[in-house]
Design a protein around this motif. Structure first.
Motif, mmCIF file in Angstrom:
data_model
loop_
_atom_site.group_PDB
_atom_site.id
_atom_site.type_symbol
_atom_site.label_atom_id
_atom_site.label_comp_id
_atom_site.label_asym_id
_atom_site.label_seq_id
_atom_site.Cartn_x
_atom_site.Cartn_y
_atom_site.Cartn_z
ATOM 1 N N GLY A 7 0.800 -1.209 0.000
ATOM 2 C CA GLY A 7 0.000 0.000 0.000
ATOM 3 C C GLY A 7 0.838 1.265 0.000
ATOM 4 N N PHE A 8 0.483 2.194 -0.883
ATOM 5 C CA PHE A 8 1.147 3.502 -0.965
ATOM 6 C C PHE A 8 0.082 4.543 -0.647
ATOM 7 C CE2 PHE A 8 2.512 7.239 -3.518
ATOM 8 C CZ PHE A 8 3.777 7.435 -2.970
ATOM 9 N N LYS A 9 0.236 5.227 0.480
ATOM 10 C CA LYS A 9 -0.800 6.124 0.987
ATOM 11 C C LYS A 9 -0.751 7.486 0.296
ATOM 12 C CE LYS A 9 -2.917 7.246 5.448
ATOM 13 N NZ LYS A 9 -2.730 7.156 6.924
ATOM 14 N N ASN A 10 -1.920 7.968 -0.131
ATOM 15 C CA ASN A 10 -1.970 9.271 -0.789
ATOM 16 C C ASN A 10 -2.269 10.396 0.202
ATOM 17 O OD1 ASN A 10 -4.850 9.553 -0.462
ATOM 18 N ND2 ASN A 10 -5.169 8.239 -2.256
ATOM 19 N N ASN A 11 -2.373 11.597 -0.304
ATOM 20 C CA ASN A 11 -2.560 12.769 0.560
ATOM 21 C C ASN A 11 -3.883 12.755 1.325
ATOM 22 O OD1 ASN A 11 -0.120 13.758 -0.270
ATOM 23 N ND2 ASN A 11 -0.912 15.578 -1.287
ATOM 24 N N SER A 12 -4.872 12.028 0.802
ATOM 25 C CA SER A 12 -6.197 12.017 1.429
ATOM 26 C C SER A 12 -6.448 10.769 2.276
ATOM 27 C CB SER A 12 -7.284 12.141 0.353
ATOM 28 O OG SER A 12 -7.184 13.376 -0.324
ATOM 29 N N GLY A 13 -5.448 9.915 2.398
ATOM 30 C CA GLY A 13 -5.589 8.727 3.234
ATOM 31 C C GLY A 13 -5.965 7.463 2.501
ATOM 32 N N GLY A 14 -6.221 7.538 1.193
ATOM 33 C CA GLY A 14 -6.472 6.338 0.401
ATOM 34 C C GLY A 14 -5.171 5.646 0.044
ATOM 35 N N PHE A 15 -5.266 4.451 -0.509
ATOM 36 C CA PHE A 15 -4.069 3.675 -0.842
ATOM 37 C C PHE A 15 -4.079 3.229 -2.297
ATOM 38 C CE2 PHE A 15 -3.923 3.183 3.739
ATOM 39 C CZ PHE A 15 -2.568 3.090 4.024
ATOM 40 N N GLU A 16 -2.918 3.337 -2.930
ATOM 41 C CA GLU A 16 -2.654 2.607 -4.164
ATOM 42 C C GLU A 16 -2.151 1.238 -3.732
ATOM 43 O OE1 GLU A 16 -3.277 3.731 -7.344
ATOM 44 O OE2 GLU A 16 -4.238 5.321 -6.167
ATOM 45 N N ILE A 17 -2.722 0.166 -4.278
ATOM 46 C CA ILE A 17 -2.424 -1.185 -3.793
ATOM 47 C C ILE A 17 -1.895 -2.034 -4.946
ATOM 48 C CG2 ILE A 17 -3.353 -3.238 -2.658
ATOM 49 C CD1 ILE A 17 -5.612 -1.409 -1.592
ATOM 50 N N ARG A 18 -0.796 -2.728 -4.686
ATOM 51 C CA ARG A 18 -0.211 -3.624 -5.678
ATOM 52 C C ARG A 18 0.121 -4.953 -5.032
ATOM 53 N NH1 ARG A 18 -1.771 0.167 -7.844
ATOM 54 N NH2 ARG A 18 -0.785 1.550 -9.385
ATOM 55 N N ASN A 19 -0.136 -6.026 -5.769
ATOM 56 C CA ASN A 19 0.432 -7.330 -5.454
ATOM 57 C C ASN A 19 0.631 -8.061 -6.767
ATOM 58 O OD1 ASN A 19 -2.054 -8.633 -6.139
ATOM 59 N ND2 ASN A 19 -2.811 -8.333 -4.047
ATOM 60 N N VAL A 20 1.038 -9.288 -6.703
ATOM 61 C CA VAL A 20 1.377 -9.995 -7.931
ATOM 62 C C VAL A 20 0.157 -10.225 -8.817
ATOM 63 C CG1 VAL A 20 1.094 -12.360 -7.081
ATOM 64 C CG2 VAL A 20 2.836 -11.868 -8.810
ATOM 65 N N PHE A 21 -1.047 -10.136 -8.248
ATOM 66 C CA PHE A 21 -2.260 -10.380 -9.012
ATOM 67 C C PHE A 21 -2.957 -9.109 -9.476
ATOM 68 C CE2 PHE A 21 -1.758 -14.356 -6.733
ATOM 69 C CZ PHE A 21 -2.085 -15.299 -7.687
ATOM 70 N N PHE A 22 -3.036 -8.104 -8.603
ATOM 71 C CA PHE A 22 -3.898 -6.972 -8.878
ATOM 72 C C PHE A 22 -3.200 -5.628 -8.740
ATOM 73 C CE2 PHE A 22 -7.314 -9.862 -7.001
ATOM 74 C CZ PHE A 22 -7.722 -10.306 -8.239
ATOM 75 N N LYS A 23 -3.728 -4.643 -9.471
ATOM 76 C CA LYS A 23 -3.453 -3.226 -9.258
ATOM 77 C C LYS A 23 -4.801 -2.591 -8.956
ATOM 78 C CE LYS A 23 -1.188 -1.175 -12.514
ATOM 79 N NZ LYS A 23 -0.683 -0.799 -13.861
ATOM 80 N N CYS A 24 -4.946 -2.014 -7.781
ATOM 81 C CA CYS A 24 -6.214 -1.388 -7.435
ATOM 82 C C CYS A 24 -5.949 -0.253 -6.465
ATOM 83 C CB CYS A 24 -7.193 -2.402 -6.835
ATOM 84 S SG CYS A 24 -6.582 -3.290 -5.382
ATOM 85 N N SER A 25 -6.988 0.429 -6.056
ATOM 86 C CA SER A 25 -6.836 1.543 -5.119
ATOM 87 C C SER A 25 -8.064 1.655 -4.244
ATOM 88 C CB SER A 25 -6.595 2.851 -5.873
ATOM 89 O OG SER A 25 -7.660 3.124 -6.764
ATOM 90 N N SER A 26 -7.864 2.191 -3.053
ATOM 91 C CA SER A 26 -8.971 2.420 -2.135
ATOM 92 C C SER A 26 -9.318 3.906 -2.130
ATOM 93 C CB SER A 26 -8.604 1.963 -0.718
ATOM 94 O OG SER A 26 -7.583 2.777 -0.172
ATOM 95 N N SER A 27 -10.533 4.198 -1.769
ATOM 96 C CA SER A 27 -10.986 5.591 -1.711
ATOM 97 C C SER A 27 -10.509 6.249 -0.414
ATOM 98 C CB SER A 27 -12.512 5.637 -1.792
ATOM 99 O OG SER A 27 -12.960 5.124 -3.032
ATOM 100 N N PRO A 28 -10.261 7.553 -0.471
ATOM 101 C CA PRO A 28 -10.369 8.445 -1.632
ATOM 102 C C PRO A 28 -9.111 8.409 -2.498
ATOM 103 C CG PRO A 28 -9.827 9.707 0.323
ATOM 104 C CD PRO A 28 -10.016 8.291 0.785
ATOM 105 N N LYS A 29 -9.294 8.500 -3.805
ATOM 106 C CA LYS A 29 -8.182 8.533 -4.745
ATOM 107 C C LYS A 29 -7.582 9.935 -4.748
ATOM 108 C CE LYS A 29 -6.199 6.571 -8.592
ATOM 109 N NZ LYS A 29 -5.609 5.227 -8.708
ATOM 110 N N ASP A 30 -6.256 10.037 -4.740
ATOM 111 C CA ASP A 30 -5.624 11.352 -4.686
ATOM 112 C C ASP A 30 -4.153 11.235 -5.061
ATOM 113 O OD1 ASP A 30 -5.341 14.059 -4.316
ATOM 114 O OD2 ASP A 30 -5.686 14.049 -2.151
ATOM 115 N N ILE A 31 -3.507 12.375 -5.182
ATOM 116 C CA ILE A 31 -2.071 12.449 -5.438
ATOM 117 C C ILE A 31 -1.304 12.217 -4.143
ATOM 118 C CG2 ILE A 31 -2.369 14.090 -7.319
ATOM 119 C CD1 ILE A 31 -1.339 16.242 -5.216
ATOM 120 N N LYS A 32 0.014 12.101 -4.270
ATOM 121 C CA LYS A 32 0.899 12.109 -3.113
ATOM 122 C C LYS A 32 2.007 13.120 -3.379
ATOM 123 C CE LYS A 32 2.746 10.948 0.814
ATOM 124 N NZ LYS A 32 2.070 11.231 2.096
#
Length: 299
Positions: A158-183
């Protein structure tokens, strides 16, 4: 001559130890009775362990959904994939290394982060290693996240953005949790380096950390949809160094910025033969890399 890819059969996959397999996914038994291992179900959310593996038979059964079987049956449910896709995910080593794909949950689904902790799961560390990112670097900017989609539990980087959401990566998926934002990382410099995603950002640090090129503030967009929205913010810097992807969308965004004014400088030429910085990191040895600029100045 390149050797042909080794074909994997269902029988070979089902020979994998289910207890060991679940451990690689981050699941540990709540209790062990003889050859029976009891887990909180990886397939749904529950408070009392009702997912059993009989290690002697190498079979699982989830009492909450009334389903069971071998490794293939479990993996198909867990990753919501076909037998063909699962078998194709196996490489010659015999370890599961599925091809990464972007995952967009159905509209009624919601990614919920249930826990964060330091990175330690082997599949996630192995994924980083294959992307050329060492654990110490990743641990500085990323966390291990446990998240659910429709009650199913997953783990990711998980890579946390400025609004507290996460960009998420693993060997299977690329996804993100809300809220989506920059870092944005403010390091006190008059210059800014811009990246599309956090793997490109980490790749940049791997390649150039300790050089003058790294002496900038950092903006990770997490989505190109944020690029034009933040152009005015980027203009507050004396110089803006762009490290966007060498695809149609990345080149289009770069062209827009370059037409905006002389403060914008593209360094995509450094990895002109690659899609992005991470592909460059994987494909080229570090000694051949050169610092993109020595003109940045600190305020």
């Amino acid at each position: 001559m390149r050797s042909a890819r080794r074909r994997i059969t269902c029988a070979q996959v089902n020979e994998m130890d289910l207890v060991v397999y679940l451990e690689t996914l981050g699941y540990k038994p709540q209790k062990i009775k003889g050859c029976n291992y009891w887990y909180l179900s990886p397939l749904r959310i529950e408070q009392t362990a009702s997912f059993k593996i009989n290690q002697q038979l190498n079979q699982w059964y989830d009492f909450g959904i009334g389903k069971g079987g071998g490794v293939i049956d479990f993996a198909m449910l867990y990753f919501n994939c076909s037998v063909k896709a699962l078998l194709h995910s196996f490489e010659g080593t015999g370890l599961i290394t599925p091809i990464e794909k972007s995952f967009i949950p159905p509209p009624e689904s919601r990614i919920e982060i249930t826990a964060t902790e330091p990175l330690y799961l082997f599949p996630l560390i192995s994924y980083l290693d294959k992307r050329g990112i060492d654990l110490n670097l990743a641990a500085t900017y990323c966390q291990q996240v446990r998240y659910t989609i429709n009650g199913k539990i997953f783990f990711g980087i998980g890579f946390k953005n400025n609004s507290g959401g996460f960009e998420i990566r693993n060997v299977f998926f690329k996804c993100s949790s809300s809220p989506k934002d920059i870092k944005l990382f403010r390091n006190g410099y008059a210059t800014l380096s811009v990246f599309e995603g956090f793997l490109d950002f980490l790749s940049f640090l791997k390649l150039f950390d300790g050089t003058v090129a790294a002496q900038t503030d950092y903006l990770i967009l997490n989505s190109l949809s944020f690029f034009e929205k933040h152009l005015d913010f980027m203009k507050t810097y004396s110089k803006v160094f762009l490290y966007l992807d060498n695809d149609k969308a990345g080149k289009s965004a770069t062209d827009i910025a370059l037409k905006t004014g002389p403060a914008f400088i593209s360094y995509s030429g450094i990895y002109h033969a690659y899609k992005d910085l991470n592909d460059l990191l994987i494909g080229c040895p570090l000694p051949t890399m050169q610092s993109p600029s020595d003109e940045q100045g600190k305020t």
